[in-house]
Design an enzyme around this catalytic site. Structure first.
Site, PDB file in Angstrom:
ATOM      1  N   SER A 172      19.266  62.254  34.049  1.00  0.00           N
ATOM      2  CA  SER A 172      20.074  62.684  33.114  1.00  0.00           C
ATOM      3  C   SER A 172      21.483  62.302  33.184  1.00  0.00           C
ATOM      4  CB  SER A 172      20.037  64.238  33.018  1.00  0.00           C
ATOM      5  OG  SER A 172      18.733  64.902  32.705  1.00  0.00           O
ATOM      6  N   HIS A 202      16.584  57.179  28.724  1.00  0.00           N
ATOM      7  CA  HIS A 202      16.865  58.721  28.827  1.00  0.00           C
ATOM      8  C   HIS A 202      16.284  59.504  27.533  1.00  0.00           C
ATOM      9  CE1 HIS A 202      20.103  62.202  28.815  1.00  0.00           C
ATOM     10  NE2 HIS A 202      18.748  62.463  29.540  1.00  0.00           N
ATOM     11  N   GLU A 226      18.578  57.412  25.019  1.00  0.00           N
ATOM     12  CA  GLU A 226      19.789  56.978  25.270  1.00  0.00           C
ATOM     13  C   GLU A 226      19.468  55.596  26.200  1.00  0.00           C
ATOM     14  OE1 GLU A 226      22.098  59.720  27.388  1.00  0.00           O
ATOM     15  OE2 GLU A 226      24.018  59.189  26.261  1.00  0.00           O
ATOM     16  N   ASN A 253      25.096  63.807  28.011  1.00  0.00           N
ATOM     17  CA  ASN A 253      25.228  64.967  28.848  1.00  0.00           C
ATOM     18  C   ASN A 253      26.704  65.233  29.258  1.00  0.00           C
ATOM     19  OD1 ASN A 253      22.644  66.396  28.876  1.00  0.00           O
ATOM     20  ND2 ASN A 253      21.730  64.734  30.438  1.00  0.00           N
TER      21      ASN A 253
HETATM   22  C1  LIG Z   1      19.220  67.458  29.747  1.00  0.00           C
HETATM   23  C2  LIG Z   1      19.101  66.204  29.214  1.00  0.00           C
HETATM   24  O1  LIG Z   1      19.368  65.246  30.171  1.00  0.00           O
HETATM   25  C3  LIG Z   1      18.975  65.667  27.897  1.00  0.00           C
HETATM   26  C4  LIG Z   1      18.482  66.783  26.860  1.00  0.00           C
HETATM   27  O2  LIG Z   1      17.023  66.826  26.720  1.00  0.00           O
HETATM   28  S1  LIG Z   1      19.328  67.971  26.464  1.00  0.00           S
HETATM   29  C5  LIG Z   1      18.080  68.946  25.336  1.00  0.00           C
HETATM   30  C6  LIG Z   1      17.981  68.501  23.941  1.00  0.00           C
HETATM   31  N1  LIG Z   1      17.059  69.177  23.031  1.00  0.00           N
HETATM   32  C7  LIG Z   1      17.734  70.192  22.497  1.00  0.00           C
HETATM   33  O3  LIG Z   1      18.778  70.216  22.193  1.00  0.00           O
HETATM   34  C8  LIG Z   1      16.561  70.749  21.737  1.00  0.00           C
HETATM   35  C9  LIG Z   1      17.167  71.957  20.761  1.00  0.00           C
HETATM   36  N2  LIG Z   1      16.247  72.511  20.135  1.00  0.00           N
HETATM   37  C10 LIG Z   1      15.514  72.346  19.211  1.00  0.00           C
HETATM   38  O4  LIG Z   1      15.702  71.260  18.508  1.00  0.00           O
HETATM   39  C11 LIG Z   1      14.591  73.443  18.665  1.00  0.00           C
HETATM   40  O5  LIG Z   1      14.421  74.640  18.933  1.00  0.00           O
HETATM   41  C12 LIG Z   1      12.969  72.681  19.016  1.00  0.00           C
HETATM   42  C13 LIG Z   1      12.656  71.412  18.552  1.00  0.00           C
HETATM   43  C14 LIG Z   1      12.985  72.656  20.528  1.00  0.00           C
HETATM   44  C15 LIG Z   1      11.892  73.785  18.653  1.00  0.00           C
HETATM   45  O6  LIG Z   1      12.119  73.682  17.354  1.00  0.00           O
HETATM   46  P1  LIG Z   1      11.907  75.173  16.496  1.00  0.00           P
HETATM   47  O7  LIG Z   1      11.897  75.110  14.974  1.00  0.00           O
HETATM   48  O8  LIG Z   1      12.964  76.278  17.059  1.00  0.00           O
HETATM   49  O9  LIG Z   1      10.668  75.864  16.983  1.00  0.00           O
HETATM   50  P2  LIG Z   1       9.008  75.561  16.533  1.00  0.00           P
HETATM   51  O10 LIG Z   1       8.991  75.750  14.896  1.00  0.00           O
HETATM   52  O11 LIG Z   1       8.145  76.261  17.329  1.00  0.00           O
HETATM   53  O12 LIG Z   1       8.878  73.892  16.814  1.00  0.00           O
HETATM   54  C16 LIG Z   1       9.349  72.775  15.912  1.00  0.00           C
HETATM   55  C17 LIG Z   1       8.292  71.630  16.190  1.00  0.00           C
HETATM   56  O13 LIG Z   1       8.592  71.227  17.477  1.00  0.00           O
HETATM   57  C18 LIG Z   1       7.333  71.229  18.315  1.00  0.00           C
HETATM   58  N3  LIG Z   1       7.676  71.641  19.762  1.00  0.00           N
HETATM   59  C19 LIG Z   1       8.421  72.580  20.028  1.00  0.00           C
HETATM   60  N4  LIG Z   1       8.651  72.870  21.553  1.00  0.00           N
HETATM   61  C20 LIG Z   1       7.798  71.650  22.086  1.00  0.00           C
HETATM   62  C21 LIG Z   1       7.576  71.039  23.160  1.00  0.00           C
HETATM   63  N5  LIG Z   1       7.969  71.703  24.366  1.00  0.00           N
HETATM   64  N6  LIG Z   1       6.788  69.986  23.303  1.00  0.00           N
HETATM   65  C22 LIG Z   1       6.287  69.417  22.095  1.00  0.00           C
HETATM   66  N7  LIG Z   1       6.465  69.994  20.807  1.00  0.00           N
HETATM   67  C23 LIG Z   1       7.028  71.113  20.843  1.00  0.00           C
HETATM   68  C24 LIG Z   1       6.581  72.577  17.655  1.00  0.00           C
HETATM   69  O14 LIG Z   1       5.149  72.298  17.908  1.00  0.00           O
HETATM   70  C25 LIG Z   1       6.835  72.147  16.200  1.00  0.00           C
HETATM   71  O15 LIG Z   1       6.002  71.085  15.808  1.00  0.00           O
HETATM   72  P3  LIG Z   1       5.962  71.070  14.205  1.00  0.00           P
HETATM   73  O16 LIG Z   1       6.889  71.073  13.483  1.00  0.00           O
HETATM   74  O17 LIG Z   1       4.976  69.677  14.003  1.00  0.00           O
HETATM   75  O18 LIG Z   1       4.850  71.941  13.835  1.00  0.00           O
HETATM   76  N1  LIG Z   2      14.925  68.753  31.516  1.00  0.00           N
HETATM   77  C1  LIG Z   2      15.454  68.462  30.555  1.00  0.00           C
HETATM   78  O1  LIG Z   2      15.903  68.941  29.486  1.00  0.00           O
HETATM   79  C2  LIG Z   2      15.583  66.860  30.727  1.00  0.00           C
HETATM   80  C3  LIG Z   2      15.555  66.258  32.087  1.00  0.00           C
HETATM   81  N2  LIG Z   2      15.946  64.866  32.170  1.00  0.00           N
HETATM   82  C4  LIG Z   2      15.651  64.356  33.541  1.00  0.00           C
HETATM   83  O2  LIG Z   2      14.242  64.093  33.942  1.00  0.00           O
HETATM   84  C5  LIG Z   2      14.050  64.288  35.048  1.00  0.00           C
HETATM   85  C6  LIG Z   2      12.919  65.251  35.417  1.00  0.00           C
HETATM   86  O3  LIG Z   2      13.336  66.340  34.678  1.00  0.00           O
HETATM   87  P1  LIG Z   2      12.304  67.782  34.278  1.00  0.00           P
HETATM   88  O4  LIG Z   2      11.090  67.131  34.013  1.00  0.00           O
HETATM   89  O5  LIG Z   2      12.921  68.514  33.435  1.00  0.00           O
HETATM   90  O6  LIG Z   2      12.217  68.160  35.683  1.00  0.00           O
HETATM   91  P2  LIG Z   2      10.821  69.147  36.431  1.00  0.00           P
HETATM   92  O7  LIG Z   2      11.285  69.781  37.598  1.00  0.00           O
HETATM   93  O8  LIG Z   2       9.853  69.662  35.300  1.00  0.00           O
HETATM   94  O9  LIG Z   2       9.937  67.810  36.973  1.00  0.00           O
HETATM   95  C7  LIG Z   2      10.111  67.022  37.933  1.00  0.00           C
HETATM   96  C8  LIG Z   2       8.613  66.700  38.589  1.00  0.00           C
HETATM   97  O10 LIG Z   2       9.124  65.628  39.592  1.00  0.00           O
HETATM   98  C9  LIG Z   2       8.371  65.884  40.797  1.00  0.00           C
HETATM   99  N3  LIG Z   2       8.685  65.003  41.915  1.00  0.00           N
HETATM  100  C10 LIG Z   2       9.707  65.348  42.857  1.00  0.00           C
HETATM  101  N4  LIG Z   2       9.599  64.411  43.596  1.00  0.00           N
HETATM  102  C11 LIG Z   2       8.870  63.363  43.142  1.00  0.00           C
HETATM  103  C12 LIG Z   2       8.450  62.318  43.917  1.00  0.00           C
HETATM  104  N5  LIG Z   2       9.238  61.907  45.125  1.00  0.00           N
HETATM  105  N6  LIG Z   2       7.551  61.450  43.481  1.00  0.00           N
HETATM  106  C13 LIG Z   2       6.917  61.931  42.371  1.00  0.00           C
HETATM  107  N7  LIG Z   2       7.289  63.179  41.592  1.00  0.00           N
HETATM  108  C14 LIG Z   2       8.308  63.817  42.374  1.00  0.00           C
HETATM  109  C15 LIG Z   2       8.416  67.466  40.811  1.00  0.00           C
HETATM  110  O11 LIG Z   2       7.509  67.741  41.785  1.00  0.00           O
HETATM  111  P3  LIG Z   2       7.922  69.261  42.450  1.00  0.00           P
HETATM  112  O12 LIG Z   2       7.820  70.384  41.357  1.00  0.00           O
HETATM  113  O13 LIG Z   2       6.923  69.402  43.674  1.00  0.00           O
HETATM  114  O14 LIG Z   2       9.394  69.056  43.085  1.00  0.00           O
HETATM  115  C16 LIG Z   2       8.294  67.801  39.389  1.00  0.00           C
HETATM  116  O15 LIG Z   2       6.725  67.730  38.841  1.00  0.00           O
HETATM  117  C17 LIG Z   2      15.249  64.618  36.064  1.00  0.00           C
HETATM  118  O16 LIG Z   2      15.929  63.326  36.147  1.00  0.00           O
HETATM  119  C18 LIG Z   2      16.043  65.237  34.567  1.00  0.00           C
HETATM  120  O17 LIG Z   2      17.547  65.223  34.794  1.00  0.00           O
HETATM  121  C19 LIG Z   2      16.180  63.958  31.113  1.00  0.00           C
HETATM  122  C20 LIG Z   2      16.217  64.596  30.063  1.00  0.00           C
HETATM  123  C21 LIG Z   2      16.187  65.955  29.505  1.00  0.00           C
END
Ligand SMILES: CC(=O)CC(=O)SCCNC(=O)CCNC(=O)[C@H](O)C(C)(C)COP(=O)(O)OP(=O)(O)OC[C@H]1O[C@@H](n2cnc3c(N)ncnc32)[C@H](O)[C@@H]1OP(=O)(O)O
Ligand SMILES: NC(=O)C1=CN([C@@H]2O[C@H](COP(=O)(O)OP(=O)(O)OC[C@H]3O[C@@H](n4cnc5c(N)ncnc54)[C@H](OP(=O)(O)O)[C@@H]3O)[C@@H](O)[C@H]2O)C=CC1
Length: 285
Positions: A121, A142, A154, A192
């Protein structure tokens, strides 16, 4: 020129790794889903099965197609399985030490011309490339959460990433039904660097008593049309991941405006990591 990727290893079977394995298998790739223990890999495969079963129930795929997708995913607890892969995507915990070790091990296991991508991330792709003997074949791929739903990938070029590797990863993202957007290697990239300070500010609003989490989320949903409020989103991402990203922004950009909110630190120390542990800003059944 883009190469064709046929066999992929995904390292880390958490919420992101299992999503990446699913979309790769749906795109016809053979996939190894790897984690430390069999239990974690099986949990990842169970999540994929649940989502595919929903797609069958909705009439989007047939039972036979579901079985074919699942048959393309092989569980793995050994990185040496990567020796037959064209590419690996690392999606383990957001921690530089963990990722560095995985990159070193994958570099030793993968064929010399294979591509090594990270789903990090925020962490530096150039630095991950530098621990391998193939920095030109290292790249950031990403995905966004939830992977099967979100369109963006990304794509982060490290200092040494070759054009061929970029073209291949861009084409692979398209094959998975995603849109690849190129960004350069800076802390937090684009997604992010913008999203997490907003989430951190929402946490400051709770910390300073500006409003309740529910009220803050309502303001952003109803006032700004965000699909989820920032605190629900923080719980969804994982508060440990949110804190790790803020630390990278703070340290990498050296500006106090990125300091993580003390309340975020407190929740992570308490083990309140959000949806995945059942408690964060909200409580989950
Ligand atoms: C941290 C990082 O490094 C980067 C990141 O990823 S940051 C996070 C980026 N993501 C976001 O910002 C997500 C924001 N939220 C959303 O877009 C929406 O709330 C959401 C898509 C998650 C859910 O949508 P919603 O309309 O509120 O709920 P819902 O109607 O239940 O779901 C919509 C669809 O998504 C699917 N869905 C929801 N959660 C899901 C999941 N965890 N896995 C797979 N599919 C999922 C549902 O099955 C549904 O599919 P259909 O339309 O095909 O039936
Ligand atoms: N959460 C999000 O919304 C997003 C996350 N990311 C990035 O994706 C990556 C994973 O995040 P996320 O899936 O949310 O995290 P989770 O905590 O759901 O999953 C991480 C997994 O990696 C495993 N793990 C840790 N160390 C090792 C290793 N040495 N070898 C193999 N597996 C290992 C963990 O096991 P254990 O539980 O035992 O530690 C766990 O199952 C991070 O880099 C995060 O920043 C990117 C986009 C969105």
């Amino acid at each position: 020129m883009a190469l064709t990727v046929n066999k992929l290893m995904v390292v880390g079977a958490g919420q992101m790794g299992s999503g990446i394995a699913q979309v790769a298998a749906e795109a016809g790739l053979k996939v190894y889903l790897n984690d430390i223990s069999e239990e974690y890999v099986n949990r990842g495969i169970a999540n994929i099965t649940k989502i595919l079963s929903k797609n069958v129930a909705k009439g989007r795929i047939t039972e036979a197609e579901k079985d074919e997708i699942l048959a393309r995913i092989t569980p793995s607890t050994s990185l040496s399985d990567a020796s037959s892969c064209d590419m690996a995507v690392e999606a383990a915990t957001e921690n530089m030490e963990i990722k560095t070790q995985i990159f070193k091990n994958l570099d030793a296991a993968l064929p010399t011309d294979a591509i090594l991508a990270s789903n990090t991330s925020s962490l530096p792709i150039t630095e991950l490339g530098a621990v391998t003997n193939r920095p030109d074949r290292v790249i950031g791929m990403h995905f966004m959460n939830p992977v099967p739903v979100m369109k963006l990938v990304e794509i982060i070029r490290g200092l040494a990433t070759s054009d061929e590797v970029y073209d291949t990863v861009h084409a692979l993202a398209e094959r998975m039904g995603k849109v690849g957007v190129l960004v350069n290697d800076f802390p937090g990239f684009v997604s992010n660097r913008i999203l997490l300070p907003m989430i951190n500010e929402a946490i400051y609003c709770v910390y300073e008593g500006v409003a309740t989490p529910e009220a803050i989320d309502e303001v952003m949903k109803l006032g700004m049309n965000h699909p989820m409020g920032p605190l629900t989103l923080a719980d969804f991402i994982g508060l440990d991941t949110c804190l790790a990203i803020m630390e990278v922004l703070h340290e990498g950009l050296g500006d106090s405006k990125y300091r993580p909110c003390p309340l975020l630190r407190k929740y992570v120390k308490a083990g309140w990591l959000g949806k995945k542990t059942g408690r964060g800003f909200y409580v989950y059944e």
